[in-house]
Scaffold this motif. Structure first.
Motif, PDB file in Angstrom:
ATOM      1  N   THR A  23       1.079  -1.021   0.380  1.00  0.00           N
ATOM      2  CA  THR A  23      -0.440   0.174  -0.498  1.00  0.00           C
ATOM      3  C   THR A  23       0.919   1.440   0.282  1.00  0.00           C
ATOM      4  OG1 THR A  23      -1.918  -0.738   1.215  1.00  0.00           O
ATOM      5  CG2 THR A  23      -1.667   1.207   1.219  1.00  0.00           C
ATOM      6  N   PHE A  26       2.223   1.727  -3.448  1.00  0.00           N
ATOM      7  CA  PHE A  26       1.330   2.089  -4.684  1.00  0.00           C
ATOM      8  C   PHE A  26       0.851   4.094  -3.938  1.00  0.00           C
ATOM      9  CE2 PHE A  26      -2.658   3.963  -4.265  1.00  0.00           C
ATOM     10  CZ  PHE A  26      -3.281   3.755  -4.850  1.00  0.00           C
ATOM     11  N   LEU A 168      -2.044  -9.164  -1.075  1.00  0.00           N
ATOM     12  CA  LEU A 168      -1.749  -8.460  -2.035  1.00  0.00           C
ATOM     13  C   LEU A 168      -3.489  -8.002  -2.059  1.00  0.00           C
ATOM     14  CD1 LEU A 168       0.234 -10.324  -4.698  1.00  0.00           C
ATOM     15  CD2 LEU A 168       0.311  -7.352  -3.114  1.00  0.00           C
ATOM     16  N   LEU A 169      -4.192  -8.749  -2.082  1.00  0.00           N
ATOM     17  CA  LEU A 169      -5.863  -8.180  -1.868  1.00  0.00           C
ATOM     18  C   LEU A 169      -6.218  -7.551  -1.028  1.00  0.00           C
ATOM     19  CD1 LEU A 169      -7.673 -11.586  -3.271  1.00  0.00           C
ATOM     20  CD2 LEU A 169      -7.524  -9.732  -4.471  1.00  0.00           C
ATOM     21  N   HIS A 172      -5.413  -3.979  -1.142  1.00  0.00           N
ATOM     22  CA  HIS A 172      -6.108  -3.356  -2.755  1.00  0.00           C
ATOM     23  C   HIS A 172      -7.464  -2.370  -1.761  1.00  0.00           C
ATOM     24  CE1 HIS A 172      -3.937  -3.809  -6.327  1.00  0.00           C
ATOM     25  NE2 HIS A 172      -4.069  -4.843  -5.713  1.00  0.00           N
ATOM     26  N   GLN A 173      -7.715  -3.753  -1.099  1.00  0.00           N
ATOM     27  CA  GLN A 173      -9.195  -2.968   0.153  1.00  0.00           C
ATOM     28  C   GLN A 173      -8.261  -2.071   0.661  1.00  0.00           C
ATOM     29  OE1 GLN A 173     -11.966  -4.095   0.398  1.00  0.00           O
ATOM     30  NE2 GLN A 173     -12.047  -6.225  -0.569  1.00  0.00           N
ATOM     31  N   LYS A 175      -6.026   0.622   0.107  1.00  0.00           N
ATOM     32  CA  LYS A 175      -5.852   1.819  -0.838  1.00  0.00           C
ATOM     33  C   LYS A 175      -7.292   1.805  -1.196  1.00  0.00           C
ATOM     34  CE  LYS A 175      -2.026  -1.067  -3.752  1.00  0.00           C
ATOM     35  NZ  LYS A 175      -1.636  -1.559  -4.478  1.00  0.00           N
ATOM     36  N   GLU A 176      -8.391   1.297  -1.723  1.00  0.00           N
ATOM     37  CA  GLU A 176      -9.622   1.506  -1.879  1.00  0.00           C
ATOM     38  C   GLU A 176      -9.730   2.669  -0.824  1.00  0.00           C
ATOM     39  OE1 GLU A 176     -11.636  -1.737  -2.308  1.00  0.00           O
ATOM     40  OE2 GLU A 176     -10.702  -2.622  -4.553  1.00  0.00           O
ATOM     41  N   THR A 201     -11.174 -10.258   4.070  1.00  0.00           N
ATOM     42  CA  THR A 201     -10.963 -10.461   2.685  1.00  0.00           C
ATOM     43  C   THR A 201     -10.225 -11.323   2.081  1.00  0.00           C
ATOM     44  OG1 THR A 201      -8.787  -7.781   3.176  1.00  0.00           O
ATOM     45  CG2 THR A 201      -8.549  -9.567   0.847  1.00  0.00           C
ATOM     46  N   SER A 205     -13.498 -12.291  -1.131  1.00  0.00           N
ATOM     47  CA  SER A 205     -12.584 -12.277  -2.431  1.00  0.00           C
ATOM     48  C   SER A 205     -12.919 -14.272  -2.998  1.00  0.00           C
ATOM     49  CB  SER A 205     -11.482 -12.449  -2.275  1.00  0.00           C
ATOM     50  OG  SER A 205     -11.183 -10.976  -1.748  1.00  0.00           O
ATOM     51  N   SER A 336       3.680  -1.396  -9.196  1.00  0.00           N
ATOM     52  CA  SER A 336       2.465  -1.949  -8.752  1.00  0.00           C
ATOM     53  C   SER A 336       0.910  -0.862  -9.517  1.00  0.00           C
ATOM     54  CB  SER A 336       2.285  -1.759  -7.137  1.00  0.00           C
ATOM     55  OG  SER A 336       2.298  -0.978  -7.005  1.00  0.00           O
TER      56      SER A 336
END
Length: 373
Positions: A23, A26, A168-169, A172-173, A175-176, A201, A205, A336
């Motif tokens: 994160t 990113f 990694l998932l 992403h959660q 980051k959002e 997560t 998923s 990334s």
């Protein structure tokens, strides 16, 4: 050069391993100044010691490098250097941490207290489980959430996915959530806590595999590369001199596949996906016999020309042939970000432990390396 969207946003990264650092990287790619705070008594982020063998004998951690480009590293003992930590927090827009539930109390870093002292601070907190003090490890989450039970060949042993996909998932959660929190803060709502667990997560998923079970009561099991709801999707077609993977999602695509295999009658016999799923064992054997009559490359060209989704099985090295990695001496890494539409800065190489002790924030991405240099 236009400024990236998060230009000069200050991120204090207390997180280690993968989800939190991914994160942070990113945010660095979008222009943020990311300071990775590492404990000198423990050698910093544990992944600094996760080496991968190199032919030249150099000890470089590819794992650490994959998630730490574009950052600065400052050594700080959280339990003994409180004044320095508070000074950094006072300058930060985002705090990233991945302490186990309960450790935030021991370290006196309770989110509620931090947000009272720093009302604009946005906290991104990754844990393994929502409320349990258990440490969260990707392999354990894969095992407990059903991913390993579904992965691998039918009748074979349970298999872990070859990357830490749950980490990694979760990144992403996170980051959002952080981007939404920044958007709301710019509209006067102040900071907030964004909390993500690997466990939640993983469950989120499971996607169609979860609804398959919830709607039918049938437990999803290992199916190799194939799909429980489609056929032939994920099916490996053995040719005379190689293998192709099919990703048929429509009846018309199956019809064109059969035409390329010179057996159009097969699509008449199995015109609809439901019948193909029901008779997948028989149909797989017939496709195998047909595939062995064709050259892999020639058949692939014919399939692609007819709009049939298919591709070759490649190694990681083959897949990376067309990539443009970050490059700094022996260090290599992939960006990334997989989306366009925003300017971004070249990233500096992953930092040495304590490299920026004397100038923690410094200019963003100084000593940057451009892809391919």
């Amino acid at each position: 050069m236009p400024l990236p969207p998060l230009n000069d946003l200050k991120v204090l990264e207390l997180a280690t391993i993968l989800a939190g650092p991914a994160t942070g990287m990113f945010l660095a790619e979008l222009g943020a100044r990311v300071l990775k705070v590492e404990n000198p008594r423990t050698g910093g982020d544990p992944t600094r010691g996760w080496y991968h063998a190199r032919e030249d004998g150099q000890q470089l951690s590819a794992y650490f490098s994959c998630a730490n480009w574009g950052k600065r590293s400052g050594e700080l003992d959280l339990g003994r250097e409180r004044e320095r930590l508070e000074a950094l927090l006072a300058q930060s827009d985002i705090l990233l941490m991945n302490f186990k539930p309960g450790d935030e109390v021991k370290l006196d870093l309770q989110p509620e207290d931090l947000m009272q002292r720093y009302p604009r601070l946005i906290i991104g907190w990754v844990t393994g489980y929502p409320d349990s003090p258990r440490a969260g490890f990707d392999a354990l989450i894969q095992a407990e959430s059903g991913f390993m039970h579904m992965n691998g060949p039918p009748g074979g042993p349970a298999c872990k996915l070859p990357v830490a996909l749950i980490d990694l998932l979760a990144a992403h959660q996170l980051k959002e959530g952080l981007l939404l929190a920044l958007w709301l803060r710019d509209r006067g709502q102040g900071g907030r806590l964004i909390r993500v667990s690997l466990w939640e997560t993983a469950l989120a998923s499971l996607a169609n595999q979860a609804t398959n079970f919830l709607m039918t009561g049938v437990e999803p099991g290992p199916e190799g590369t194939e799909h429980p709801n489609l056929f032939p999707y994920g099916t490996i077609l053995e040719c005379r001199d190689g293998k192709l993977l099919l990703a048929i999602g429509r009846d018309r695509q199956f019809e064109r596949l059969c035409e390329c295999l010179v057996d159009p009658g097969l699509s008449v016999e199995y015109p609809h996906n439901a019948a193909r799923v029901r008779h997948r064992e028989t149909l797989r054997e017939r496709l195998k016999l047909l595939g062995r009559q064709h050259s892999c490359q020639l058949l692939l060209e014919q399939l692609l020309a007819r709009g049939v989704p298919a591709g070759q099985l490649q190694t990681v090295g083959q897949a990376l042939q067309g990539a443009t990695p970050w490059s700094a001496g022996p260090l290599r890494g992939l960006p990334s970000l997989a989306f366009s539409g925003f300017p971004r800065r070249p990233l500096s190489p992953p930092p040495r432990l304590g490299q920026h002790n004397d100038d923690p924030w410094g200019p963003p991405n100084s000593d940057a390396a451009r892809p391919g240099e």
